[in-house]
Design an enzyme around this catalytic site. Structure first.
Site, PDB file in Angstrom:
ATOM      1  N   PHE A   1       0.842  -1.187   0.000  1.00 60.28           N
ATOM      2  CA  PHE A   1       0.000   0.000   0.000  1.00 60.28           C
ATOM      3  C   PHE A   1       0.882   1.243   0.000  1.00 60.28           C
ATOM      4  CE2 PHE A   1      -2.629  -3.361   1.447  1.00 60.28           C
ATOM      5  CZ  PHE A   1      -3.919  -3.039   1.071  1.00 60.28           C
TER       6      PHE A   1
ATOM      7  N   CYS B   1      -6.370  15.213   0.548  1.00 56.47           N
ATOM      8  CA  CYS B   1      -7.666  14.838  -0.014  1.00 56.47           C
ATOM      9  C   CYS B   1      -8.438  16.107  -0.336  1.00 56.47           C
ATOM     10  CB  CYS B   1      -8.464  13.971   0.956  1.00 56.47           C
ATOM     11  SG  CYS B   1      -9.961  13.274   0.197  1.00 56.47           S
TER      12      CYS B   1
ATOM     13  N   CYS C   1     -14.574  13.574   4.391  1.00 54.50           N
ATOM     14  CA  CYS C   1     -15.612  12.634   4.819  1.00 54.50           C
ATOM     15  C   CYS C   1     -15.481  12.342   6.309  1.00 54.50           C
ATOM     16  CB  CYS C   1     -15.497  11.340   4.026  1.00 54.50           C
ATOM     17  SG  CYS C   1     -15.617  11.623   2.242  1.00 54.50           S
TER      18      CYS C   1
ATOM     19  N   CYS D   1     -13.698   8.975   7.413  1.00 56.16           N
ATOM     20  CA  CYS D   1     -12.380   8.651   6.867  1.00 56.16           C
ATOM     21  C   CYS D   1     -11.399   8.287   7.977  1.00 56.16           C
ATOM     22  CB  CYS D   1     -11.833   9.819   6.045  1.00 56.16           C
ATOM     23  SG  CYS D   1     -10.300   9.400   5.203  1.00 56.16           S
ATOM     24  N   ASP D   2     -10.523   7.295   7.694  1.00 53.93           N
ATOM     25  CA  ASP D   2      -9.565   6.823   8.681  1.00 53.93           C
ATOM     26  C   ASP D   2      -8.126   7.216   8.357  1.00 53.93           C
ATOM     27  OD1 ASP D   2      -9.126   5.192   6.492  1.00 53.93           O
ATOM     28  OD2 ASP D   2      -9.463   3.313   7.550  1.00 53.93           O
ATOM     29  N   THR D   3      -7.943   8.236   7.523  1.00 53.70           N
ATOM     30  CA  THR D   3      -6.602   8.613   7.064  1.00 53.70           C
ATOM     31  C   THR D   3      -6.212  10.012   7.526  1.00 53.70           C
ATOM     32  OG1 THR D   3      -6.894   7.250   5.090  1.00 53.70           O
ATOM     33  CG2 THR D   3      -5.174   8.907   5.005  1.00 53.70           C
TER      34      THR D   3
ATOM     35  N   GLU E   1      -7.202   3.362  -5.414  1.00 61.68           N
ATOM     36  CA  GLU E   1      -8.477   3.554  -4.723  1.00 61.68           C
ATOM     37  C   GLU E   1      -8.727   5.051  -4.690  1.00 61.68           C
ATOM     38  OE1 GLU E   1      -8.332   1.593  -0.927  1.00 61.68           O
ATOM     39  OE2 GLU E   1      -8.449  -0.382  -1.863  1.00 61.68           O
TER      40      GLU E   1
ATOM     41  N   HIS F   1      -9.680  -6.253   6.995  1.00 61.60           N
ATOM     42  CA  HIS F   1      -8.447  -5.880   7.681  1.00 61.60           C
ATOM     43  C   HIS F   1      -8.747  -5.373   9.099  1.00 61.60           C
ATOM     44  CE1 HIS F   1      -9.909  -2.363   5.532  1.00 61.60           C
ATOM     45  NE2 HIS F   1      -9.195  -1.576   6.316  1.00 61.60           N
TER      46      HIS F   1
END
Length: 184
Positions: free
Chosen positions: A27, A33, A37, A40-42, A96, A178
């Site tokens: 990855f 971004c 959102c 979102c987990d980032t 993605e 995951h």
């Protein structure tokens, strides 16, 4: 001066969702971004600057040839230079994206997870929506895709998502495995 990309993380794991679930992959999580959102987990702001060659060198430290470029929104940074560098290293490129921005040519697999109806792409290999309990049918054909997935929102509405997929079997269920098996 050599172009660089802001990279949040590069790691080796199993793809946890969608068509490629269970596939070993490297990855490349790019920072930044164009959407905000709430689920979102980032971390969109953290990262280090790496050249395309440095990204390839980091990816090649792992045994997989499947590379998933994700984010944030990777379309804000990925370009022909990075695509060519990854392909030249014999890597399969999977992106993605939220679909709001156009993508460079040469990406092998596109997963689009739209969060808005304003899209910059018209075709993806897979379309993956976070199910939020509304009528998803108008979204089924928002872009041309081979596979259509609904995913519970942070695992909170699994029963409702399963019921919807059972009622509308042209969708498939995608779980964030995951997170279920506690891997990155």
């Amino acid at each position: 001066m050599k172009k660089t990309y802001k990279v949040n993380d590069i790691f080796y794991s199993l793809q946890g969702e969608g068509f490629w679930t269970g596939t070993p992959a490297v990855f490349v999580r790019l920072s930044g971004c164009n959407l905000q959102c709430p689920f979102c987990d980032t971390d969109h702001f953290d990262g280090r600057r790496l050249s395309a060659e440095e990204i390839v060198d980091a990816v090649k430290e792992f045994p997989a040839s499947h590379v998933i470029v994700t984010g944030g929104e990777p379309a804000m940074q990925i370009d022909a230079t990075l695509v060519e560098a990854l392909h030249s290293a014999g890597l399969y490129i999977h992106i993605e994206t939220n679909g709001t921005l156009p993508l460079p040519e040469g990406i092998d697999w596109v997963t689009c997870s739209p969060k808005t109806s304003r899209l910059g792409i018209t075709r993806a290999n897979e379309l993956k929506y976070v199910f939020q309990g509304r009528d998803m049918e108008p979204l089924f054909n928002i872009i041309e895709a081979d596979y259509h997935f609904l995913q519970p929102c942070s695992g909170e509405n699994i029963d409702e998502t399963v019921a919807y997929v059972l009622e509308y079997p042209h969708w498939s269920l995608s779980l964030q495995t995951h997170k279920l098996i506690d891997i990155k």
